[in-house]
Design a protein around this motif. Structure first.
Motif, PDB file in Angstrom:
ATOM      1  N   ASP A 154      -6.451  11.319   1.379  1.00 17.75           N
ATOM      2  CA  ASP A 154      -5.406  12.091   2.044  1.00 17.75           C
ATOM      3  C   ASP A 154      -6.064  13.080   3.000  1.00 17.75           C
ATOM      4  OD1 ASP A 154      -3.437  14.115   2.672  1.00 17.75           O
ATOM      5  OD2 ASP A 154      -2.237  13.341   1.019  1.00 17.75           O
ATOM      6  N   HIS A 182      -4.963  15.619   4.498  1.00 19.71           N
ATOM      7  CA  HIS A 182      -4.568  17.019   4.363  1.00 19.71           C
ATOM      8  C   HIS A 182      -5.099  17.656   3.082  1.00 19.71           C
ATOM      9  CE1 HIS A 182      -1.991  16.553   7.843  1.00 19.71           C
ATOM     10  NE2 HIS A 182      -1.424  15.482   7.285  1.00 19.71           N
ATOM     11  N   ARG A 239      -3.128  -3.173   6.817  1.00 20.47           N
ATOM     12  CA  ARG A 239      -2.924  -1.744   7.085  1.00 20.47           C
ATOM     13  C   ARG A 239      -3.548  -0.889   5.982  1.00 20.47           C
ATOM     14  NH1 ARG A 239       2.776   0.639   9.389  1.00 20.47           N
ATOM     15  NH2 ARG A 239       1.875   2.500  10.372  1.00 20.47           N
ATOM     16  N   VAL A 260      -2.249   5.179   8.257  1.00 25.33           N
ATOM     17  CA  VAL A 260      -1.005   5.690   7.689  1.00 25.33           C
ATOM     18  C   VAL A 260      -0.407   4.633   6.773  1.00 25.33           C
ATOM     19  CG1 VAL A 260       1.291   6.602   8.158  1.00 25.33           C
ATOM     20  CG2 VAL A 260      -0.592   7.097   9.738  1.00 25.33           C
ATOM     21  N   ASP A 263       2.834   4.587   3.869  1.00 25.97           N
ATOM     22  CA  ASP A 263       3.934   5.349   3.267  1.00 25.97           C
ATOM     23  C   ASP A 263       3.972   6.790   3.788  1.00 25.97           C
ATOM     24  OD1 ASP A 263       4.674   3.158   1.799  1.00 25.97           O
ATOM     25  OD2 ASP A 263       3.611   3.784  -0.021  1.00 25.97           O
ATOM     26  N   SER A 264       3.772   6.937   5.087  1.00 21.52           N
ATOM     27  CA  SER A 264       3.806   8.244   5.766  1.00 21.52           C
ATOM     28  C   SER A 264       2.670   9.167   5.354  1.00 21.52           C
ATOM     29  CB  SER A 264       5.149   8.953   5.512  1.00 21.52           C
ATOM     30  OG  SER A 264       6.237   8.159   5.965  1.00 21.52           O
ATOM     31  N   VAL A 265       1.694   8.686   4.595  1.00 16.64           N
ATOM     32  CA  VAL A 265       0.536   9.490   4.208  1.00 16.64           C
ATOM     33  C   VAL A 265      -0.606   9.179   5.169  1.00 16.64           C
ATOM     34  CG1 VAL A 265      -1.139  10.012   2.397  1.00 16.64           C
ATOM     35  CG2 VAL A 265       1.237   9.499   1.794  1.00 16.64           C
ATOM     36  N   GLU A 266      -1.094  10.215   5.868  1.00 15.54           N
ATOM     37  CA  GLU A 266      -2.230  10.040   6.766  1.00 15.54           C
ATOM     38  C   GLU A 266      -3.516  10.041   5.952  1.00 15.54           C
ATOM     39  OE1 GLU A 266      -1.746  11.637  11.129  1.00 15.54           O
ATOM     40  OE2 GLU A 266      -1.337  13.248   9.702  1.00 15.54           O
ATOM     41  N   ASN A 294       3.699  -6.718   7.482  1.00 14.36           N
ATOM     42  CA  ASN A 294       4.606  -6.201   6.457  1.00 14.36           C
ATOM     43  C   ASN A 294       5.466  -7.303   5.837  1.00 14.36           C
ATOM     44  OD1 ASN A 294       3.827  -3.450   6.896  1.00 14.36           O
ATOM     45  ND2 ASN A 294       5.089  -3.438   8.738  1.00 14.36           N
ATOM     46  N   THR A 308       5.617  -4.257  12.424  1.00 17.66           N
ATOM     47  CA  THR A 308       5.548  -3.116  13.328  1.00 17.66           C
ATOM     48  C   THR A 308       4.355  -3.346  14.251  1.00 17.66           C
ATOM     49  OG1 THR A 308       4.163  -1.845  11.784  1.00 17.66           O
ATOM     50  CG2 THR A 308       6.540  -1.520  11.657  1.00 17.66           C
TER      51      THR A 308
END
Length: 744
Positions: free
Chosen positions: A209, A211, A225, A241, A243-246, A424, A438
């Motif tokens: 992660d 952050h 991905r 990225v 599940d919206s986690v960078e 996906n 995507t």
């Protein structure tokens, strides 16, 4: 230090056993000599385990290019029929682990990673310009142009990013790496359908992660991905990225994911360790590495909880390998070392050998994409698969060809069409699969700047611009661009328009090219004392219009053909009104970034003259040097404009001669250039050449054959090559050759 081309000495450790004392070594060797040689690893009988191995996990750490040692380990594992119950990988280990977990054999894994090798696009990657910078067969065959396969290579490349422009770095080509990963993971993605437990061998990747710095276990979603997030090396790749986690590289949180394997229930660990410390003290390692390599060493730390008595550790010596050295020779050496390290420990292990059960491929849903797929997704996915008529009623059904999807996805990345494509896959009706893809296009607008200088041709600078998807009214998207060149010898403006690539297929593309230029070409005549003297010719000017088609053929071939209208005046032309012949031009290119062989054929036939030229370049990486072999042939009539005549050695020159000192209508030459690394980016540069040139329309290749050699230093950084050499030729001529940058 281990000599290149040899299998390094390896260290194998079975936890719970001690190393034999040196004083008992002669006795041990004697006893080993009494043991009959086995016929092969596959026929060996495993010893009995003191306790059942339970759940077996294969753990593959990160290590950049060093991770190719895992391929050798997996080949031996697979050949012995040892089937782990779980694969856990970090960074490069996640790539190898994901492909293996998808059901590929060790041999297939090796072939796949070579076919879709990400190495050329990481490290000292040279930024790639768009097609709009390229020169056509008609405009790229002038005397002062290098006729190199591919597009002109810029020193600086800027791409549209948000509201401004950003420099394209030389660390990595994001689009190429992303699409190559998608190509490698097609099979696994189709089988997993978003759940990594559904793979033939359950798989987990490790990310960090960005952050919080916490470890992230990646167990679902698009397989490519997830792997891309696990290998997101800071300052080399953008964050991944899921599940919206960078996320950034998993090596920052758990590079050797033994702890994660234990948490997932593993009772026996097979750990493939990349030993980067063997035979070198810390001071030596610091001196040998650059700043980026040292930073990567901090990411790829070899730390993990203690192994248990049933665990196996396979240690491969990678201490002489750079983290970003993806050269073919290094990859081959690492694979051999990994296999040599794994063979004794796995052969002697007590692990069961049931072999692997491979999951069959699921059918593709007729709908192809999910109901809520993004606009344009259906067209994008359909362009990646084949549609065939099947059944008695010949109903149109989509039949997936993995090889087709892989090839088209990889090409869409390596030619710069897409920046990402994540399939996906999801469960559809029955046991079928549909896609919710995507994708992002490569940046639309690009600017490039290049420059070169040498002691013969003087200076040259150019600026190129391109728009990959220009929308003009109701017309289909167009790719537009051009290039303006200004130099001591030649000034040129080129503008091109062609059909834009709209999906992952690279189909026939019509184009229009307009060029206007003027040139002061070098011309030498023999003086009274036998010495060649340069004379000034009248300024030569030319204009060109070409309409044609780019026609790709397979992954490596591109054919370009179309009518061309020329007009020229000056130079050797005696007619002050000039000439305006109509003709047909052809260009055939073969070769890709993955190949070491490049070839180009140019031909033109018009109302005034005919011209043909060919060039073949073969790169041979050796342990002692990089050998570049170049063969050139060319012929034209004396009625051709002087810009269409040939220089001996083209703009690479001929040892001992001024560039342009030997110019004519027929030429043949061969050049061998050897670059031996000395220190840092500096090479010892040795060049040998032979060739002939003539100005007779009656005697083809009838000129005097010359031999020459030059020696000096050189470098090939991303911003442009550097050469300083002193040369001599068999006609007695001697000359310095100094150049900075790449000549067009």
């Amino acid at each position: 230090m281990v000599a290149e081309g040899t299998v390094a000495e390896t260290s194998v450790v079975h936890a719970g056993y001690s190393v034999i004392s040196h004083r008992y070594l002669p006795v041990a060797v004697f006893l080993l000599l009494l043991v009959p040689l086995s016929s092969g690893a596959q026929t060996s009988t495993p010893r009995a385990c003191s306790s059942p191995p339970g759940k077996i996990a294969l753990v593959l750490p990160g290590g950049g290019a060093k991770g190719y040692a895992h391929v050798g380990v997996i080949k031996i594992l697979d050949s012995l029929g040892i089937a782990p119950d779980l694969v856990v990988g970090t960074s490069m280990g996640s790539i190898m682990g994901a492909v293996y977990a998808s059901g590929y054999t060790g041999v297939e894994l090796e072939k796949l990673t070579k076919r879709f090798n990400i190495g050329p696009y990481i490290g000292r990657y040279r930024p790639r310009p768009p097609r709009a910078f390229a020169i056509t067969g008609a405009t790229g065959s002038g005397a002062l142009q290098s006729q190199l396969p591919g597009q002109p290579s810029p020193a600086v490349l800027l791409k549209k990013s948000g509201s401004g422009f950003a420099f394209e770095t030389s660390f990595a080509d994001e689009g190429a790496v992303n699409l190559l990963l998608t190509a490698m993971m097609v099979r696994g993605n189709l089988i997993a359908r978003g759940n990594f437990d559904s793979l033939p061998t359950p798989f987990r990747a490790v990310g960090t992660d960005i952050h919080s710095g916490a470890r992230v276990m990646i167990d679902h979603g698009d397989l490519a991905r997830g792997v891309r997030a696990s290998m997101a090396i800071p300052f080399v790749f953008d964050p991944g990225v899921v599940d919206s986690v960078e996320m950034v590289d998993g090596g920052l949180s758990e590079n050797v994911p033994v702890k994660l394997a234990r948490e997932l229930g593993a009772t026996t660990i097979i750990l493939s360790t990349l030993d980067a410390t063997k035979g070198r003290d810390s001071l030596t390692r610091v001196k040998e590495k650059g700043t980026l390599d040292m930073m990567l060493d901090r990411i790829f730390l070899d730390t993990h909880p203690p192994l248990g008595p049933n665990d196996l550790e396979i240690r491969t010596d990678v201490s002489d390998i750079g983290n970003l050295d993806f050269s073919e020779a290094v990859v081959e050496r690492l694979t051999q070392r990994g296999a040599a390290a794994a063979r004794p420990v796995l052969t002697a292990s007590c692990l069961p050998r049931p072999g692997r059960v491979i999951t069959p491929m699921p059918p593709i849903a007729t709908a192809l994409v999910t109901a809520d797929a993004a606009p344009g997704s259906r067209k994008m996915i359909r362009s990646a698969v084949r549609s065939t008529a099947e059944g008695a009623e010949r109903v149109q059904r989509t039949r997936l060809s993995i090889d087709t999807v892989q090839a088209r996805a990889a090409r869409a990345g390596t030619i710069g069409v897409l920046r990402s494509l994540w399939l996906n896959p999801e469960h559809a009706d029955g046991d079928s699969v549909a896609f919710d893809p995507t994708f992002t296009w490569a940046p639309k607008r690009t600017f490039g700047i290049g420059a070169a200088f040498d002691n013969d041709l003087g200076g040259e600078a150019w600026v190129g611009w391109g728009n990959r998807r220009a929308v003009v009214g109701s017309l289909p998207p167009l790719e537009t661009g051009g290039r303006f060149t200004i130099g001591s010898r030649r000034q040129e403006l080129l503008v091109s328009v062609r059909k834009a690539i709209e999906d992952v297929r690279y189909g026939p593309s019509p184009f229009v090219v307009v060029m206007a230029g003027r040139e002061s070409s070098p011309f030498f005549v023999q003086g009274p004392n036998g010495v060649n003297v340069k004379v000034d010719l009248p300024l030569f000017s030319e204009q060109l219009l070409q309409v044609g088609y780019d026609v790709p053929n397979g992954d490596n071939w591109i054919i370009q053909v179309g009518p061309v209208l020329r007009h020229w005046r000056g130079g050797l032309t005696t007619n002050t009104k000039g000439a305006t012949p109509l003709g047909l031009a052809l260009r055939v290119d073969e070769g890709t970034d993955r190949e070491h062989l490049y070839s180009r054929l140019d031909a033109e036939m018009n109302q005034r003259y005919s011209r043909a030229s060919a060039r073949v370049t073969l790169l041979i990486p050796k342990s002692f040097a990089l050998l570049t072999n170049t063969l050139r042939l060319g012929g034209t009539s004396t009625e051709a404009p002087f810009s269409q005549w040939f220089l001996l050695g083209a703009t690479d020159g001929f040892p001992g001669l001024n560039i342009g000192e030997q110019v004519g209508t027929w030429t043949a030459s061969y050049m061998l250039d050897a670059a031996k690394p000395l220190f840092g980016p500096i090479n010892l540069q040795v060049t040998g050449a032979t060739g002939t040139i003539s100005r007779s329309s009656d005697v083809n290749f009838g000129g005097q054959w010359l031999w020459g050699a030059r020696i000096g230093i050189g470098a090939d950084p991303p911003i442009g090559l550097i050469r300083l050499q002193y040369g001599l030729a068999t006609n007695g001529r001697r000359q310095w050759f100094a150049r900075v940058g790449r000549w067009l």
